[in-house]
Design an enzyme around this catalytic site. Structure first.
Site, PDB file in Angstrom:
ATOM      1  N   SER A   1       1.105  -0.982   0.189  1.00 27.39           N
ATOM      2  CA  SER A   1      -0.066  -0.071  -0.236  1.00 27.39           C
ATOM      3  C   SER A   1       0.929   1.130  -0.273  1.00 27.39           C
ATOM      4  O   SER A   1       1.895   1.244   0.233  1.00 27.39           O
ATOM      5  CB  SER A   1      -1.165  -0.091   1.374  1.00 27.39           C
ATOM      6  OG  SER A   1      -1.950  -0.890   1.184  1.00 27.39           O
TER       7      SER A   1
HETATM    8  N1  SAM Z   1      -0.771  -4.976   3.624  1.00 26.52           N
HETATM    9  C1  SAM Z   1      -0.675  -5.304   3.074  1.00 26.52           C
HETATM   10  C2  SAM Z   1       1.278  -4.457   3.253  1.00 26.52           C
HETATM   11  O1  SAM Z   1       1.136  -3.859   3.511  1.00 26.52           O
HETATM   12  O2  SAM Z   1       2.176  -4.701   1.995  1.00 26.52           O
HETATM   13  C3  SAM Z   1      -1.184  -5.104   1.391  1.00 26.52           C
HETATM   14  C4  SAM Z   1      -1.967  -5.863   1.318  1.00 26.52           C
HETATM   15  S1  SAM Z   1      -2.746  -6.150  -0.586  1.00 26.52           S
HETATM   16  C5  SAM Z   1      -2.796  -4.117  -1.101  1.00 26.52           C
HETATM   17  C6  SAM Z   1      -3.309  -6.801  -0.154  1.00 26.52           C
HETATM   18  C7  SAM Z   1      -3.364  -8.132   0.762  1.00 26.52           C
HETATM   19  O3  SAM Z   1      -5.150  -9.245   1.126  1.00 26.52           O
HETATM   20  C8  SAM Z   1      -3.303  -9.161  -0.652  1.00 26.52           C
HETATM   21  O4  SAM Z   1      -1.438 -10.389  -0.261  1.00 26.52           O
HETATM   22  C9  SAM Z   1      -4.038 -10.242  -0.769  1.00 26.52           C
HETATM   23  O5  SAM Z   1      -3.643 -11.302  -1.323  1.00 26.52           O
HETATM   24  C10 SAM Z   1      -4.409 -10.271   0.128  1.00 26.52           C
HETATM   25  N2  SAM Z   1      -5.593 -10.376   0.274  1.00 26.52           N
HETATM   26  C11 SAM Z   1      -7.064 -10.666   0.164  1.00 26.52           C
HETATM   27  N3  SAM Z   1      -7.795 -11.199   0.123  1.00 26.52           N
HETATM   28  C12 SAM Z   1      -7.870 -11.765   1.227  1.00 26.52           C
HETATM   29  C13 SAM Z   1      -8.070 -12.986   2.227  1.00 26.52           C
HETATM   30  N4  SAM Z   1      -9.358 -13.132   2.226  1.00 26.52           N
HETATM   31  N5  SAM Z   1      -7.783 -12.828   3.047  1.00 26.52           N
HETATM   32  C14 SAM Z   1      -6.227 -12.568   3.626  1.00 26.52           C
HETATM   33  N6  SAM Z   1      -5.645 -11.903   2.839  1.00 26.52           N
HETATM   34  C15 SAM Z   1      -6.221 -11.579   1.652  1.00 26.52           C
END
Ligand code: SAM
Length: 249
Positions: free
Chosen positions: A99
């Site tokens: 992000s």
């Molecule tokens: N917090 C992260 C960082 O600091 O890099 C940003 C992560 S990215 C915008 C969103 C993440 O959410 C991805 O790695 C994706 O695989 C994960 N994600 C999507 N759906 C999810 C779910 N149902 N449960 C857990 N993780 C999920």
């Protein structure tokens, strides 16, 4: 002759090389600190500009201090590292993103956490948001749905010494009941609606920060605060663009 060459290497060349490497690493470290300071200035500028939406004029010192120490470049693929301290989201592996620093700071600010807080993050991704939170709170539980990404990040966080973060592989839509209730829950992927389990797993007074919206063109970052009687107050913060919350839910 051979011996004296070996002695010269040991007594002159080797210590010289060690001194040069040390000087280089001190400068490199200072360079990253400088870049983080500039990044935080950019974040504060954006905070001021978005005050009409968020009501937040400046990020607190607690959040700024956390952002100033976490080495964002270590959470980014090598090919992207030169952009690590720019105030923008970047691609990581598995078609996911790290992000934007402003959004990480804003979500942390909205979570209103302190050194006693137990926090759940849904969407570990690179681990950067979890690392920023871990500088402030007691413990971060973080869930990632993509197994190889979650395992790689778990090992990175361990190598970097973040021992108050626990990463689990799974669908964060259902929260993490074993460690609930939480003081704050941050969801870093956009959900079409607010998962009921996450509201249930908040403590009274707890906060859920979550992007809500079915399409990346129509998402809104929302803040939910659970009152002492369990009633939920909802606040719309600002338009955002996150990757979608996936899973079989
Ligand atoms: N917090 C992260 C960082 O600091 O890099 C940003 C992560 S990215 C915008 C969103 C993440 O959410 C991805 O790695 C994706 O695989 C994960 N994600 C999507 N759906 C999810 C779910 N149902 N449960 C857990 N993780 C999920």
């Amino acid at each position: 002759m051979k011996l004296s060459l070996k002695k010269t290497l040991l007594r002159v060349v080797l210590p010289g090389a060690i001194v040069l490497i040390s000087i280089f690493s001190v400068f490199a470290k200072e360079d990253f600190e400088l870049k983080r300071r500039q990044m935080m200035l950019d974040v504060q500028q954006m905070t001021k500009m978005s005050e009409p939406y968020t009501g937040i004029e400046t990020m607190s010192q607690t959040v700024a201090d956390a952002m100033l120490v976490v080495p964002r470049h270590k959470f980014i693929p090598k090919s992207q590292r030169r952009y690590a301290y720019e105030n923008r989201a970047l691609p990581i592996t598995h078609s996911q993103t790290i992000s934007q620093p402003y959004i990480v700071a804003l979500m942390t600010e909205l979570a209103a956490v302190n050194s006693d807080s137990i926090v759940l993050e849904v969407g570990t991704g690179s681990g950067y948001q979890a690392a920023v939170l871990s500088e402030i709170v007691n413990h971060v539980y973080s869930i990632e749905i993509i197994e190889p990404l979650g395992l790689a990040t778990k090992s990175l966080l361990k190598d970097l010494g973040y021992d108050n973060i626990t990463v689990n592989i799974g669908d964060g839509y259902f929260g993490w009941p074993e460690h609930a209730p939480f003081d704050a829950i941050l969801v870093t992927a956009a959900a079409p609606h607010v998962p009921e389990a996450l509201l249930e797993q908040l403590k009274p007074g707890g906060r859920l920060v979550i992007p809500v919206g079915a399409s990346s063109l129509a998402q809104s970052l929302k803040l939910f605060i659970k009152g002492s009687n369990g009633e939920i107050q909802e606040q719309e913060i600002l338009p955002v663009a996150f990757v979608p919350l996936t899973g079989e839910h």
